[in-house]
Design a protein around this motif. Structure first.
Motif, PDB file in Angstrom:
ATOM      1  N   GLY A   1      18.730  33.233  49.165  1.00 49.60           N
ATOM      2  CA  GLY A   1      17.904  33.874  49.840  1.00 49.60           C
ATOM      3  C   GLY A   1      17.576  35.287  48.887  1.00 49.60           C
ATOM      4  N   LYS A   2      18.467  35.992  48.211  1.00 50.62           N
ATOM      5  CA  LYS A   2      18.333  37.019  47.389  1.00 50.62           C
ATOM      6  C   LYS A   2      18.367  38.169  48.200  1.00 50.62           C
ATOM      7  CE  LYS A   2      16.069  34.412  43.828  1.00 50.62           C
ATOM      8  NZ  LYS A   2      15.029  34.363  42.738  1.00 50.62           N
ATOM      9  N   GLU A   3      17.445  38.354  48.950  1.00 53.11           N
ATOM     10  CA  GLU A   3      17.352  39.392  50.033  1.00 53.11           C
ATOM     11  C   GLU A   3      17.278  38.972  51.414  1.00 53.11           C
ATOM     12  OE1 GLU A   3      18.240  42.382  48.886  1.00 53.11           O
ATOM     13  OE2 GLU A   3      17.864  42.194  46.735  1.00 53.11           O
ATOM     14  N   PRO A   4      17.616  39.973  52.436  1.00 50.75           N
ATOM     15  CA  PRO A   4      17.315  39.442  53.723  1.00 50.75           C
ATOM     16  C   PRO A   4      15.861  39.433  53.984  1.00 50.75           C
ATOM     17  CG  PRO A   4      18.794  41.304  53.490  1.00 50.75           C
ATOM     18  CD  PRO A   4      18.387  41.278  52.141  1.00 50.75           C
TER      19      PRO A   4
ATOM     20  N   ARG B   1      28.003  30.826  54.463  1.00 57.88           N
ATOM     21  CA  ARG B   1      26.971  31.728  54.988  1.00 57.88           C
ATOM     22  C   ARG B   1      26.752  32.810  53.578  1.00 57.88           C
ATOM     23  NH1 ARG B   1      27.762  34.538  60.708  1.00 57.88           N
ATOM     24  NH2 ARG B   1      26.196  35.552  59.629  1.00 57.88           N
ATOM     25  N   ILE B   2      27.893  33.229  52.843  1.00 57.09           N
ATOM     26  CA  ILE B   2      27.541  34.004  51.953  1.00 57.09           C
ATOM     27  C   ILE B   2      26.634  33.375  50.765  1.00 57.09           C
ATOM     28  CG2 ILE B   2      28.698  34.968  49.842  1.00 57.09           C
ATOM     29  CD1 ILE B   2      31.059  35.484  51.732  1.00 57.09           C
TER      30      ILE B   2
ATOM     31  N   MET C   1      23.285  33.470  51.739  1.00 58.50           N
ATOM     32  CA  MET C   1      22.418  34.671  51.369  1.00 58.50           C
ATOM     33  C   MET C   1      22.231  35.052  49.905  1.00 58.50           C
ATOM     34  SD  MET C   1      25.189  37.099  53.929  1.00 58.50           S
ATOM     35  CE  MET C   1      24.680  38.758  53.343  1.00 58.50           C
TER      36      MET C   1
ATOM     37  N   LEU D   1      32.873  36.355  57.219  1.00 58.98           N
ATOM     38  CA  LEU D   1      31.742  35.478  57.032  1.00 58.98           C
ATOM     39  C   LEU D   1      32.249  34.499  56.207  1.00 58.98           C
ATOM     40  CD1 LEU D   1      28.743  37.930  55.855  1.00 58.98           C
ATOM     41  CD2 LEU D   1      28.777  36.499  57.922  1.00 58.98           C
TER      42      LEU D   1
END
Length: 539
Positions: free
Chosen positions: A510-513, A503-504, A507, A499
């Motif tokens: 976004g805190k959680e998926p 992208r990290i 993420m 990754l």
């Protein structure tokens, strides 16, 4: 833009005129340096063929790609330069040596047929093979890759069970008419049976020219990888007799080095090749042949450069010249390569960018600590491919080529796995602990030796690296500083390659998926954080 990446095998940096050598004439490489940037502090990731080359081809440290010794497979799935270039529509071709050992077991485990197009690409380290010739083509060698050169020699009347060995690496004793093996150092003064126009160096030059001629308008990278001046030390006429004992530089060594208190160094000095090259009679035979092989290489590069000029390719091709490591040649009482003295771990590196942006740096030198893994990042940059710092651990040299002074590393790192070397077994060291790491900051060279005290050299006051200060308490501060630098390097991410950073970061923002809600007391609390719960629930 195209790239011609020329690599020689076992060529010392200080055997080129552009690096200050006065005992040998290398006008073509000197001319190349006058057109580009000469990097004066370039180090390989390991001073041995296989792991060094795997670092060049992956852009990653030896500890990262795991192919730590000759014949240790590069694990399946390890991204390579060829993989990155193909994604951008750039052909990545091989003419010559790679020392690549395929991970056949890994491919079988994953259901990849080694004979399939994918399997062949993996097996060849990501290269599209025009011709492969690893040079170590003895009949008993487990991975010869000699069929093309054997066929070429036979087509020119040089037959035999193993034409590579019987012609390119065998001489005729003028006194007896008997064949003499190039593997025996005492025969190094004799000419190889093969005529110079059919030597391996000449043949690879021709094949490189043929590769370039076969390319159309699509961008390409050609890795033209010579196997000389690597042993066997046997040169064709007239190169075998161009130099003699009076032409060779004196060995860089001192009597005190033989009295070292470092157990590993004492064991190393007992190796057979160290014992051989410690004798002046051996150097007097071998080094002139080595110089002849270097001279032959330079002459053939002149032929290659003439072709580039005549064909117009000099204007649209970046040319890079380097070596995969050096050769001790009796310095420090050592033979072969091995260890981190400058004669072994430091390499010549010349980069010529034909574009106008590089005009201000032509004929200049760069003193920054540069590593072999910087080349893949440079090649991506040259082709306009976005950088991949999560995979490539090197840094693009392009800023140095274009007159900029980028933020740069503070030290160069090189590693050495000596698990298969006799010094390890002589000391009874577990193969898991047989590792060395060099940290060089431009002045101080620190060598971590697992299980033993470190070694330390001050190249400002001791440029020949004759005095190991690693056991001197007066240099404790430098040892502590460089030990911390080693620890800092070892703590970095070396294997998080799947990754990219952006992208990290996404993420993290976004805190959680999506669809995952952890730790919220109720709907309103979740909504306050911008993460509304699903519509079908009310709580």
């Amino acid at each position: 833009m195209n790239v011609l990446w020329i690599m020689s095998d076992q060529l010392r940096w200080d055997y080129l005129g552009c690096y200050g050598a006065t005992h040998i004439d290398t006008p073509n490489l000197d001319w190349l340096a006058s057109r580009g940037v000469r990097f004066d502090r370039a180090y390989v990731q390991s001073p041995i063929c296989g792991p060094s080359r795997m670092s060049f081809y992956t852009g990653r440290y030896v500890r990262s790609h795991g192919a730590t010794w000759n014949g240790f497979p590069l694990r399946v799935g390890e991204p390579t330069l060829g993989d990155h270039l193909r994604e951008a529509g750039v052909t990545c071709g091989l003419v010559g040596k790679t020392h690549m050992t395929a991970d056949i077991e890994g491919m079988r485990r994953l259901g990849i047929d080694p004979a399939s197009p994918t399997g062949r690409c993996i097996a060849e380290g990501g290269f599209e093979v025009f011709v492969r010739d690893d040079g170590t083509n003895h009949s008993a060698y487990p991975s010869r890759h000699a069929a093309d050169y054997d066929a070429y020699l036979r087509a020119h009347g040089m037959d035999g069970d193993n034409p590579w060995e019987e012609w390119a690496n065998t001489a005729i004793d003028p006194a007896t008419g008997e064949m003499r093996s190039g593997w025996a150092l005492e025969n190094s003064h004799l000419p190889a049976r093969v005529p110079k126009e059919h030597s391996e160096t000449a043949w690879l030059t021709t094949r490189g020219i043929e590769y370039i001629e076969a390319q159309g308008d699509a961008p390409w990278l050609c890795h033209l990888s010579y196997i000389k001046p690597h042993w066997p030390y046997l040169a064709p006429a007239p190169y075998h007799a161009m130099y003699g004992p009076d032409d060779i530089p004196p060995p860089v060594r001192s009597a005190a080095e033989r009295e070292t208190d470092h157990p590993l160094m004492r064991a190393w000095l007992g190796a057979a090749y160290a014992q051989s090259f410690s004798r002046d009679a051996v150097r007097d035979r071998v080094v002139p042949a080595y110089m002849g092989l270097v001279k032959e290489l330079d002459d053939q590069l002149g032929r290659l450069f003439d072709h580039l000029r005549d064909s117009g390719r000099m204007d649209d091709t970046m040319i890079v010249f380097c070596s995969d490591h050096g050769d001790n040649l009796g310095d420090h009482w050592l033979g072969e390569k091995d260890l981190f003295y400058d004669c072994s771990a430091r390499i010549p590196l010349i980069v010529v960018d034909p574009r106008d942006a590089a005009d201000t740096t032509r004929g200049t030198a760069c003193e920054a600590p540069v590593e072999g893994i910087d080349l893949p990042a440079t090649f991506l940059d040259a082709f306009g491919i976005a950088p991949k710092p999560h995979i490539l651990e090197g840094r693009s040299l392009m800023p140095w080529l274009h007159g900029e002074v980028p933020e740069w590393r503070d030290y160069a790192v090189s590693e050495y796995d000596y698990a298969t070397r006799e010094a390890r077994t002589a000391l009874g060291i577990d193969q898991r602990d047989a590792r060395l790491t060099m940290i060089f900051d431009g002045r101080w060279k620190y060598i971590h030796s697992e299980g033993h005290r470190p070694m330390l050299f001050d190249l400002e006051t001791d440029p020949d690296e004759l005095t190991d200060l690693g056991g001197d308490p007066a240099h404790g501060d430098q040892i502590a500083r460089l030990r911390e630098a080693h620890f800092d390097w070892a703590r970095q991410h070396h294997s998080r390659t799947t990754l990219p950073a952006e992208r990290i970061e996404a993420m993290a923002r976004g805190k959680e998926p999506p669809g995952i809600f952890i730790g919220h007391w109720n709907r309103s609390e979740a909504e306050a954080e911008g993460r509304p719960l699903p519509d079908h629930v009310t709580g």
